[in-house]
Design a protein around this motif. Structure first.
Motif, PDB file in Angstrom:
ATOM      1  N   LEU A  77       0.823  -1.211   0.000  1.00 53.99           N
ATOM      2  CA  LEU A  77       0.000   0.000   0.000  1.00 53.99           C
ATOM      3  C   LEU A  77       0.852   1.254   0.000  1.00 53.99           C
ATOM      4  N   SER A  78       1.952   1.251   0.738  1.00 53.23           N
ATOM      5  CA  SER A  78       2.840   2.420   0.742  1.00 53.23           C
ATOM      6  C   SER A  78       3.370   2.699  -0.657  1.00 53.23           C
ATOM      7  N   SER A  79       3.847   1.659  -1.326  1.00 55.46           N
ATOM      8  CA  SER A  79       4.397   1.877  -2.667  1.00 55.46           C
ATOM      9  C   SER A  79       3.319   2.301  -3.658  1.00 55.46           C
ATOM     10  N   LEU A  80       2.135   1.700  -3.567  1.00 58.46           N
ATOM     11  CA  LEU A  80       1.057   2.102  -4.476  1.00 58.46           C
ATOM     12  C   LEU A  80       0.593   3.526  -4.198  1.00 58.46           C
ATOM     13  N   PHE A  81       0.420   3.869  -2.934  1.00 60.08           N
ATOM     14  CA  PHE A  81      -0.034   5.223  -2.595  1.00 60.08           C
ATOM     15  C   PHE A  81       0.970   6.276  -3.055  1.00 60.08           C
ATOM     16  N   LEU A  82       2.256   6.028  -2.808  1.00 60.48           N
ATOM     17  CA  LEU A  82       3.254   7.031  -3.176  1.00 60.48           C
ATOM     18  C   LEU A  82       3.422   7.128  -4.687  1.00 60.48           C
ATOM     19  N   THR A  83       3.335   6.007  -5.395  1.00 56.24           N
ATOM     20  CA  THR A  83       3.440   6.042  -6.856  1.00 56.24           C
ATOM     21  C   THR A  83       2.237   6.735  -7.477  1.00 56.24           C
ATOM     22  N   LEU A  84       1.075   6.540  -6.886  1.00 59.23           N
ATOM     23  CA  LEU A  84      -0.141   7.168  -7.412  1.00 59.23           C
ATOM     24  C   LEU A  84      -0.371   8.572  -6.861  1.00 59.23           C
ATOM     25  N   ARG A  85       0.634   9.102  -6.192  1.00 61.10           N
ATOM     26  CA  ARG A  85       0.667  10.492  -5.716  1.00 61.10           C
ATOM     27  C   ARG A  85      -0.411  10.815  -4.684  1.00 61.10           C
ATOM     28  N   VAL A  86      -0.657   9.876  -3.770  1.00 63.53           N
ATOM     29  CA  VAL A  86      -1.526  10.164  -2.637  1.00 63.53           C
ATOM     30  C   VAL A  86      -0.715  11.010  -1.660  1.00 63.53           C
ATOM     31  N   ILE A  87      -1.358  11.943  -1.007  1.00 61.10           N
ATOM     32  CA  ILE A  87      -0.675  12.826  -0.064  1.00 61.10           C
ATOM     33  C   ILE A  87       0.020  11.973   1.000  1.00 61.10           C
ATOM     34  N   PRO A  88       1.331  12.151   1.226  1.00 62.97           N
ATOM     35  CA  PRO A  88       2.052  11.311   2.183  1.00 62.97           C
ATOM     36  C   PRO A  88       1.467  11.337   3.596  1.00 62.97           C
ATOM     37  N   ALA A  89       0.914  12.464   4.012  1.00 64.10           N
ATOM     38  CA  ALA A  89       0.310  12.532   5.347  1.00 64.10           C
ATOM     39  C   ALA A  89      -0.926  11.638   5.449  1.00 64.10           C
ATOM     40  N   LEU A  90      -1.549  11.352   4.351  1.00 65.02           N
ATOM     41  CA  LEU A  90      -2.697  10.444   4.319  1.00 65.02           C
ATOM     42  C   LEU A  90      -2.255   9.013   3.983  1.00 65.02           C
ATOM     43  N   ALA A  91      -1.250   8.887   3.141  1.00 64.93           N
ATOM     44  CA  ALA A  91      -0.805   7.570   2.696  1.00 64.93           C
ATOM     45  C   ALA A  91      -0.189   6.757   3.827  1.00 64.93           C
ATOM     46  N   ALA A  92       0.614   7.382   4.680  1.00 64.92           N
ATOM     47  CA  ALA A  92       1.313   6.646   5.741  1.00 64.92           C
ATOM     48  C   ALA A  92       0.346   6.003   6.740  1.00 64.92           C
ATOM     49  N   PRO A  93      -0.597   6.759   7.315  1.00 67.15           N
ATOM     50  CA  PRO A  93      -1.502   6.084   8.255  1.00 67.15           C
ATOM     51  C   PRO A  93      -2.416   5.058   7.578  1.00 67.15           C
ATOM     52  N   LEU A  94      -2.845   5.340   6.361  1.00 69.21           N
ATOM     53  CA  LEU A  94      -3.705   4.379   5.661  1.00 69.21           C
ATOM     54  C   LEU A  94      -2.950   3.094   5.341  1.00 69.21           C
ATOM     55  N   ALA A  95      -1.683   3.215   4.977  1.00 63.33           N
ATOM     56  CA  ALA A  95      -0.885   2.034   4.640  1.00 63.33           C
ATOM     57  C   ALA A  95      -0.663   1.141   5.857  1.00 63.33           C
ATOM     58  N   VAL A  96      -0.735   1.697   7.047  1.00 62.66           N
ATOM     59  CA  VAL A  96      -0.572   0.904   8.266  1.00 62.66           C
ATOM     60  C   VAL A  96      -1.924   0.398   8.773  1.00 62.66           C
TER      61      VAL A  96
END
Length: 156
Positions: A110-129
């Protein structure tokens, strides 16, 4: 990418024939006319009928449609990268889930997909966990399907 209906129909017809051949080896129950292969066989016969219809339709429209029509997304490097990333994530999960566990693999994917798809890092990190934790709890508690723990000790 779009395949001619005749090609897809041939693929589905081969699948239905494979199912029909496979269910021949299913055991039969004494005193019952319907065994464990009855419903897969029925679905395979229905799939074969639909496959014949697809083959007929594809054969009639082969001149207009061609065999394979390449989609416009194949000329976009961003779309090709996203497709390859999704396929790579699935391959990574298949290869590493037993060793690393669902929670670690899910977080990494999820971290790699979120960051590649340009999800805001402040939202991507908690969602990925949090999302792998939520999915794990749903599978483990509600569906009673154990997911691999990997290197983490079982929490419950």
């Amino acid at each position: 990418m779009r395949f001619n209906d005749a090609l897809l129909g041939l693929g589905f017809l081969a699948l239905s024939i494979a199912v029909l051949l496979d269910i021949q080896g299913f055991p039969s129950f004494q005193g019952q006319s319907i065994g464990p292969g009855a419903f897969p066989g029925l679905i395979a016969v229905l799939l074969a009928c639909c496959s014949v219809a697809l083959i007929w339709r594809g054969w009639r429209g082969r001149r207009e449609q061609g065999v394979i029509a390449v989609g416009a997304w194949l000329s976009s490097p961003r779309h090709v990268r996203n497709f390859l990333l999704a396929v790579g994530a699935l391959i990574f999960y298949i290869a590493a889930a037993d060793r690393l566990g669902f929670l670690i693999c899910g977080t990494f994917i999820l971290s790699s997909l979120f960051l590649t798809l340009r999800v805001i890092p402040a939202l991507a990190a908690p969602l990925a966990v949090l999302l792998p934790l939520l999915i794990h709890v749903m599978f483990y508690k509600l569906l009673r399907v154990p997911l691999p723990w990997g290197v983490l000790p079982p929490l419950y």
